[in-house]
Design a protein around this motif. Structure first.
Motif, mmCIF file in Angstrom:
data_model
loop_
_atom_site.group_PDB
_atom_site.id
_atom_site.type_symbol
_atom_site.label_atom_id
_atom_site.label_comp_id
_atom_site.label_asym_id
_atom_site.label_seq_id
_atom_site.Cartn_x
_atom_site.Cartn_y
_atom_site.Cartn_z
ATOM 1 N N GLY A 14 0.794 -1.217 0.000
ATOM 2 C CA GLY A 14 0.000 0.000 0.000
ATOM 3 C C GLY A 14 0.829 1.272 0.000
ATOM 4 O O GLY A 14 2.035 1.266 -0.206
ATOM 5 N N LEU A 15 0.132 2.374 0.243
ATOM 6 C CA LEU A 15 0.745 3.695 0.278
ATOM 7 C C LEU A 15 0.583 4.283 1.670
ATOM 8 O O LEU A 15 -0.331 3.905 2.412
ATOM 9 C CB LEU A 15 0.091 4.614 -0.753
ATOM 10 C CG LEU A 15 0.294 4.240 -2.207
ATOM 11 C CD1 LEU A 15 -0.525 5.159 -3.105
ATOM 12 C CD2 LEU A 15 1.759 4.306 -2.591
ATOM 13 N N TYR A 16 1.446 5.226 1.988
ATOM 14 C CA TYR A 16 1.458 5.831 3.314
ATOM 15 C C TYR A 16 1.534 7.340 3.195
ATOM 16 O O TYR A 16 2.112 7.871 2.252
ATOM 17 C CB TYR A 16 2.667 5.320 4.116
ATOM 18 C CG TYR A 16 2.585 3.846 4.400
ATOM 19 C CD1 TYR A 16 2.091 3.382 5.604
ATOM 20 C CD2 TYR A 16 2.963 2.914 3.441
ATOM 21 C CE1 TYR A 16 1.988 2.022 5.857
ATOM 22 C CE2 TYR A 16 2.861 1.556 3.676
ATOM 23 C CZ TYR A 16 2.378 1.118 4.892
ATOM 24 O OH TYR A 16 2.261 -0.229 5.129
ATOM 25 N N GLU A 17 0.948 8.024 4.170
ATOM 26 C CA GLU A 17 1.040 9.477 4.237
ATOM 27 C C GLU A 17 2.041 9.845 5.316
ATOM 28 O O GLU A 17 1.965 9.347 6.439
ATOM 29 C CB GLU A 17 -0.316 10.089 4.566
ATOM 30 C CG GLU A 17 -0.290 11.587 4.615
ATOM 31 C CD GLU A 17 -1.643 12.209 4.906
ATOM 32 O OE1 GLU A 17 -1.705 13.448 4.905
ATOM 33 O OE2 GLU A 17 -2.613 11.477 5.147
ATOM 34 N N LEU A 18 2.984 10.704 4.959
ATOM 35 C CA LEU A 18 3.991 11.165 5.908
ATOM 36 C C LEU A 18 3.312 12.025 6.960
ATOM 37 O O LEU A 18 2.654 13.009 6.646
ATOM 38 C CB LEU A 18 5.071 11.975 5.185
ATOM 39 C CG LEU A 18 6.160 12.601 6.032
ATOM 40 C CD1 LEU A 18 6.986 11.514 6.729
ATOM 41 C CD2 LEU A 18 7.060 13.469 5.184
#
Length: 145
Positions: A14-18
């Motif tokens: 998946g993707l992550y938000e900083l």
């Protein structure tokens, strides 16, 4: 389109938000399930805003590819990344006719479509031009007058 703080972390799905930078790395929140993870400085992390796709003339930013997909789909979801390779390449050719098929593999297309669908579900991609990119152009016009 706001993908400035969206990350892809090698080895994590998946993707992550900083969320927060720390002395030893950073804290990121999953876009899939909302869980927060800490990531060390030695991890292989890519900012989506820094990723480009090879074309015959050079490279094109991933945000531009996402905008092209959003335009084709009228801000809707893209083709599933689970389709067969021939169908994926045909679809990607419609979105980005000038992509270099010798350097952009089916696995890259799958990842791009998977990321687009994840971001589209969260409302982070659209076919509209980003506000930050249009503002400096307007200031340049005023400066020339």
């Amino acid at each position: 389109m706001s993908i400035e703080k969206i990350l892809s972390i090698s080895g994590k799905p998946g993707l992550y938000e900083l969320k927060l930078q720390t002395r030893t790395g950073f804290v990121a929140e999953s876009l899939v399930d909302g869980k927060k993870v800490t990531v060390g400085l030695r991890s292989n992390v890519s900012l989506l805003s820094e990723i480009s796709v090879y074309t015959y003339e050079g490279e094109i930013r991933l945000s531009e590819v996402f905008r092209a997909i959003a335009t084709k789909e009228d801000n809707g979801p893209a083709l599933s990344h689970k389709e067969d390779n021939a169908k994926l390449e045909s679809y990607f050719r419609e979105v980005l006719p000038e992509f270099d098929e010798d350097r952009v593999y089916a696995s890259d297309i799958k990842k791009i479509l998977s990321w687009y669908n994840m971001l589209q579900a969260k409302g982070l991609v659209s076919k509209d031009a980003p506000v930050a990119a249009t503002a400096p152009a307007a200031e340049e016009v005023k400066a020339e007058e």
